[in-house]
Enzyme design. Structure first.
Site, PDB file in Angstrom:
ATOM      1  N   ASP A 206       0.821  -1.215   0.000  1.00  0.00           N
ATOM      2  CA  ASP A 206       0.000   0.000   0.000  1.00  0.00           C
ATOM      3  C   ASP A 206       0.853   1.262   0.000  1.00  0.00           C
ATOM      4  OD1 ASP A 206      -2.260  -1.467  -0.135  1.00  0.00           O
ATOM      5  OD2 ASP A 206      -2.865  -1.194   1.960  1.00  0.00           O
TER       6      ASP A 206
ATOM      7  N   GLU B 247      -8.539  -1.612  -4.544  1.00  0.00           N
ATOM      8  CA  GLU B 247      -9.716  -0.779  -4.751  1.00  0.00           C
ATOM      9  C   GLU B 247      -9.973  -0.518  -6.241  1.00  0.00           C
ATOM     10  OE1 GLU B 247      -7.852  -0.803  -2.238  1.00  0.00           O
ATOM     11  OE2 GLU B 247      -8.851  -0.014  -0.439  1.00  0.00           O
TER      12      GLU B 247
ATOM     13  N   HIS C  25      -8.921   5.689  -2.203  1.00  0.00           N
ATOM     14  CA  HIS C  25      -8.369   6.658  -1.249  1.00  0.00           C
ATOM     15  C   HIS C  25      -6.883   6.898  -1.425  1.00  0.00           C
ATOM     16  CE1 HIS C  25      -7.347   3.100   1.605  1.00  0.00           C
ATOM     17  NE2 HIS C  25      -7.671   2.623   0.433  1.00  0.00           N
ATOM     18  N   ARG C  26      -6.134   5.823  -1.713  1.00  0.00           N
ATOM     19  CA  ARG C  26      -4.683   5.995  -1.776  1.00  0.00           C
ATOM     20  C   ARG C  26      -4.250   6.774  -3.012  1.00  0.00           C
ATOM     21  NH1 ARG C  26      -3.271   4.073   2.612  1.00  0.00           N
ATOM     22  NH2 ARG C  26      -4.220   2.185   3.430  1.00  0.00           N
TER      23      ARG C  26
ATOM     24  N   LYS D 240     -12.335   6.468   3.096  1.00  0.00           N
ATOM     25  CA  LYS D 240     -12.167   5.035   3.329  1.00  0.00           C
ATOM     26  C   LYS D 240     -11.245   4.782   4.530  1.00  0.00           C
ATOM     27  CE  LYS D 240     -11.914   0.874   0.636  1.00  0.00           C
ATOM     28  NZ  LYS D 240     -11.139  -0.123   1.328  1.00  0.00           N
TER      29      LYS D 240
END
Ligand code: DC
Length: 673
Positions: free
Chosen positions: A329, A357, A404-405, A432
């Site tokens: 991540d 995601e 989100h990332r 998120k």
């Protein structure tokens, strides 16, 4: 929290200060499920409040757990402790893999009838390997859509079949480590008379997440043994017991954006880089090893048990070639740091990005290219070559894929040397894992004053500029300056101090204005701690405001206060002289008018709706008197700036006026359309 369609980040210069980060998503959702499966009450502290934890909490309630949220991130959960979950039940799990996978396994072993579903993307995220493993055991799980993907039905209406626990349970480890985590958290429920063994087939990816799982299982009374991360044994007689109270570390993946920030941004004056509270070098989260990668690129990172401190070291950053399997991540953050490196950076062993995601490999490649980078993409790797020179950067509108990332890491592109703004689409998707990400970021970054966009909306009284400015600010996620309110507050403060709005009191009123103890709190205005939101809206105060605003000393006294409203990410300012005097360099100036008749009508409706009686003819006369005074005064008279766009709102609805201003604004933005 932002819920705008997009957020334009102005070019950023430097950063410094302290941040507190929300709790780890991985730890939060694991702890919630373990608490629910345990005997006894668990107090969970610093739980992450986000979409993913929300769906987990809702699911646990549906299943019959008592969940008490006391605010301040404290949640008290009474576990099922061997009781059957409430069934039949339907669980909606959004896009939370950390809820879908472990709940599937736990419910399949506990028995009952359940339907588990999520958002469309959740239904594209694989779960077949986990279902296969559970079916081997004798669980009945059906696919309600495509085979191998949610939604699922678990059906044990007539009680659980005898489970096959003698042979090792085999599960693939190379698609998502969450399958193994799900089994590790579910199987202690049935490891009663005998040890239960899990064997991983294929390479185990994202091992650090398994480490978190084992650490947390231990806190809840389950001591799992493992051999080389390939064979895991849950001992016979395992039983979940609440640790009583448990604290959730801040999210190490979320920390990666602020570690990167410290590495990229010049230190702000008087600050020693970025300090992160809530997670430290001894974290149980695998993404803490992002620190090593950031150091390899040049960051100076120090830390202790619950904090990290980051400063910029080498500059430009050092390009790296890194196997990122251990930090899947946080590695996305490296891809954006690569924009500031001295050569091509290669991130390897990141195939798992494709089933997150969104397809993160494709997404990162596409969006980095928009900024001017050259990007090569393989099945499980990415190579980013930064724009060759400042002029090769592009002003990009970053699509965020409900990921989100993507939204969080691309914010760091705002430090580009070309001083271009960066547009983040759907910034609310950060909810998120980090609902206040942008607010937290804005708390520690600085921009040059000239780079912070200001939109001015000037015009006569009751032209609707206040409503228009507030709506435009809300649509852009910008701050709002209602400068008229400052004159009104000054007028009110003067009256309270016994000063009539006469020229003889000008200096005394100016002195008051210079040191106004005013606070703008969401939609309330506090003067010396007292709520004056409604008091300053009276016609009498408006009339006084018009008088005090004629005094040059008063106008001068309010300049610095008004300039202070121009903060990241931008400002919409309404008043009389925003475009002419206070923000002459504003990026967009609108002069809003409406006929006197129309304005009197609007003011009338406004007053009546507040239960204040009024006569239109009187209101119109007052308006015209104020217009005359505002236009004729010697300093900063009411008139359109030379470069202002005129907008007559007489025949427009409020929405039409907002759309017109936003259209003008879009046309001035540098993003390719
Ligand atoms: O917009 P308003 O009605 O709240 O403003 C109250 C008074 O303040 C108005 O009569 C003129 C004065 N004013 C000003 O002189 N300059 C501004 N920028 C805003 C308001």
């Amino acid at each position: 929290m932002l819920s705008t369609a997009f957020l334009d980040l102005p070019p950023l210069r430097s950063a410094g200060g302290q941040v507190r980060l929300p709790g780890s998503k991985s730890i939060s959702n694991r702890v919630l499920l373990l608490a629910a499966l345990s005997e006894g009450v668990t107090e969970v502290r610093d739980l992450l409040a986000s979409d993913d934890t929300r769906v987990m909490l809702d699911a646990l309630r549906t299943l019959g757990c008592a969940v008490e949220e006391t605010g301040d991130g404290l949640v008290r959960i009474t576990g099922l402790g061997g009781q059957a979950p409430r069934s039949p039940a339907r669980l909606f799990l959004g896009n939370a893999g950390t809820a879908m996978r472990p709940l599937t396994a736990a419910l399949a072993l506990l028995g009952g009838e359940f339907e588990l579903s999520g958002v469309p993307r959740m239904h594209e995220r694989p779960i077949g390997d986990l279902v296969d493993a559970l079916r081997q055991l004798g669980c009945r799980i059906d696919y309600l859509g495509n085979a191998g993907y949610p939604p699922l039905r678990i059906a044990h209406a007539a009680g659980l079949p005898a489970l096959q626990l003698q042979a090792p349970i085999r599960v693939r480890g190379d698609v998502s480590s969450q399958f193994l985590t799900a089994l590790l958290m579910a199987l202690p429920l049935v490891a009663k008379e005998q040890d239960v063994v899990i064997e991983v087939v294929g390479e185990l990816i994202s091992r650090p997440y398994i480490h978190i799982t084992l650490e947390l299982l231990a806190r809840f009374g389950i001591a799992v043994r493992h051999e080389q991360w390939q064979r895991f044994t849950i001992p016979a007689g395992s039983r979940y017991r609440s640790p009583g109270s448990i604290h959730v570390e801040a999210d190490a993946s979320s920390a990666s954006y602020f570690i990167a920030l410290g590495a990229i941004a010049q230190g702000a004056a008087g600050q020693n880089g970025i300090k992160i509270e809530g997670v430290g070098l001894d974290s149980i989260q695998g993404d803490i090893r992002f620190v090593e990668a950031a150091r390899a690129m040049g960051a100076r990172v120090t830390g202790g048990p619950n904090w990290l401190q980051i400063e910029r070291g080498r500059w430009p950053l050092q390009a790296i070639d890194l196997d990122c399997n251990h930090i899947p991540d946080a590695a996305m953050t490296l891809a954006v740091m690569a924009l500031y490196a001295d050569g091509p950076t290669t991130l390897r062993n990141i195939a798992s990005w494709r089933v997150k995601e969104t397809d993160r490999l494709a997404a990162m490649a596409l969006e980095l290219r928009k900024l001017g980078a050259s990007v090569e993409e393989g099945a499980d790797w990415l190579r980013v070559t930064p724009p060759a020179a400042a002029q090769d950067w592009r002003a990009a509108s970053i699509h965020t894929y409900d990921d989100h990332r993507v939204a969080m890491c691309f914010a760091l592109a705002a430090f580009n040397p070309a001083r271009l703004p960066v547009r983040i689409e759907d910034p609310g998707c950060v909810a998120k894992t980090f609902p206040d990400y942008f607010e937290t970021l804005f708390g520690v970054v600085r921009a040059a004053a000239a780079d912070i966009p200001v939109i001015c909306i000037d015009g006569p009284t009751a032209s609707g500029k206040g409503t228009l400015a507030a709506a435009v600010a809300a649509r852009l996620g910008y701050h709002l300056l209602d400068s008229g309110a400052l004159y009104r507050i000054t007028a009110l403060a003067a009256r309270q101090a016994g000063l009539a709005p006469d020229a003889g009191h000008a200096d005394a009123i100016a002195a008051l204005a210079r040191s106004l103890a005013v606070r703008f709190d969401a939609d309330r205005i506090l003067l010396a701690g007292r709520d004056v939101t409604d008091a300053i809206r009276s016609e009498a105060v408006g009339m006084d405001a018009s008088r005090v605003s004629q005094f040059p000393a008063v106008r001068q006294a309010l300049v610095a206060l008004q300039h202070g409203f121009a903060r990241i990410p931008g400002l919409v300012a309404d008043g009389r002289d925003m475009g002419t005097v206070i923000f002459p360099g504003a990026a967009l100036k609108v002069y809003l008018t409406a006929s006197a008749e129309c304005r009197a009508q609007r003011r009338y409706k406004q007053l009546i709706s507040k239960g204040i009686s009024a006569r239109i003819s009187g209101l119109r006369a007052d308006l015209e008197e104020r217009d005359a005074r505002d236009m004729q005064r010697s300093v900063a008279p009411l008139r359109p700036a030379q470069d202002a766009l005129l907008l007559d709102s007489s025949g427009l609805t409020a929405d039409q006026a907002v759309d017109q201003v936003l259209d003008w604004w879009q046309a001035r933005r540098p993003f390719a359309r």
